[in-house]
Scaffold this motif. Structure first.
Motif, mmCIF file in Angstrom:
data_model
loop_
_atom_site.group_PDB
_atom_site.id
_atom_site.type_symbol
_atom_site.label_atom_id
_atom_site.label_comp_id
_atom_site.label_asym_id
_atom_site.label_seq_id
_atom_site.Cartn_x
_atom_site.Cartn_y
_atom_site.Cartn_z
ATOM 1 N N GLN A 27 -2.881 6.976 4.362
ATOM 2 C CA GLN A 27 -1.688 6.332 4.919
ATOM 3 C C GLN A 27 -1.719 6.422 6.442
ATOM 4 O O GLN A 27 -1.426 5.445 7.129
ATOM 5 C CB GLN A 27 -0.409 6.995 4.376
ATOM 6 C CG GLN A 27 -0.134 6.736 2.923
ATOM 7 C CD GLN A 27 0.320 5.321 2.664
ATOM 8 O OE1 GLN A 27 1.153 4.779 3.378
ATOM 9 N NE2 GLN A 27 -0.233 4.718 1.628
ATOM 10 N N TYR A 79 1.475 4.131 -3.123
ATOM 11 C CA TYR A 79 1.416 5.584 -2.954
ATOM 12 C C TYR A 79 2.666 6.250 -3.530
ATOM 13 O O TYR A 79 2.574 7.237 -4.264
ATOM 14 C CB TYR A 79 1.253 5.907 -1.466
ATOM 15 C CG TYR A 79 1.263 7.369 -1.142
ATOM 16 C CD1 TYR A 79 0.215 8.199 -1.525
ATOM 17 C CD2 TYR A 79 2.312 7.938 -0.430
ATOM 18 C CE1 TYR A 79 0.215 9.555 -1.216
ATOM 19 C CE2 TYR A 79 2.324 9.284 -0.119
ATOM 20 C CZ TYR A 79 1.267 10.084 -0.512
ATOM 21 O OH TYR A 79 1.275 11.410 -0.213
ATOM 22 N N TRP A 101 0.836 -1.197 0.000
ATOM 23 C CA TRP A 101 0.000 0.000 0.000
ATOM 24 C C TRP A 101 0.882 1.263 0.000
ATOM 25 O O TRP A 101 0.649 2.203 -0.742
ATOM 26 C CB TRP A 101 -0.930 -0.050 1.199
ATOM 27 C CG TRP A 101 -1.543 1.228 1.659
ATOM 28 C CD1 TRP A 101 -1.447 1.776 2.892
ATOM 29 C CD2 TRP A 101 -2.392 2.120 0.921
ATOM 30 N NE1 TRP A 101 -2.155 2.946 2.970
ATOM 31 C CE2 TRP A 101 -2.756 3.181 1.765
ATOM 32 C CE3 TRP A 101 -2.871 2.138 -0.383
ATOM 33 C CZ2 TRP A 101 -3.554 4.233 1.364
ATOM 34 C CZ3 TRP A 101 -3.681 3.194 -0.788
ATOM 35 C CH2 TRP A 101 -4.018 4.212 0.082
ATOM 36 N N SER A 112 -4.616 4.152 7.748
ATOM 37 C CA SER A 112 -4.277 2.727 7.696
ATOM 38 C C SER A 112 -3.226 2.373 8.749
ATOM 39 O O SER A 112 -3.280 1.293 9.341
ATOM 40 C CB SER A 112 -3.797 2.320 6.303
ATOM 41 O OG SER A 112 -2.596 2.964 5.958
#
Length: 109
Positions: free
Chosen positions: A74, A45, A41, A77
């Motif tokens: 971000q 980004y 993830w 998460s």
């Protein structure tokens, strides 16, 4: 056998036990996939920020663009993973770790 050798053998026995192996398995079964997912993830980004500038710069609402939303997610998460980690450890890992600790403390006293 010295006290130090006795303590070492107690810890070696605990490490070789089925309960300790289960503890390690449960820990790894959660942390390794979650770490891989978070890194993927995060790298998504970074890659999108570097090579998909038009997409990341697309305005969503006023001056808020996709990059800003991804950046905010971000943080969300990260806190979500920390919360999930805490709950997982409390439910699945801590009870086994406590059992092992009490067993070892009983043997070393």
């Amino acid at each position: 056998m010295t006290a130090r050798q006795h303590d070492a053998s107690v810890y070696e026995q605990a490490q070789a036990s089925e309960r300790f192996q289960e503890l390690k398995r449960r820990f790894r079964a959660w942390t390794f996939p979650m770490t891989a997912a978070f890194l993927a993830w995060y790298l998504l980004y970074v890659v999108l920020s570097g090579w998909a500038r038009d997409f990341m710069g697309a305005k969503v609402l006023g001056n808020i663009n996709v990059a800003l939303i991804f950046g905010f997610l971000q943080f969300v998460s990260t806190f979500g993973i920390a919360w999930a980690y805490s709950r997982h450890m409390e439910k699945k890992i801590d009870p086994i770790a406590d059992e092992i600790r009490h067993e070892i403390e009983g043997r070393t006293e």
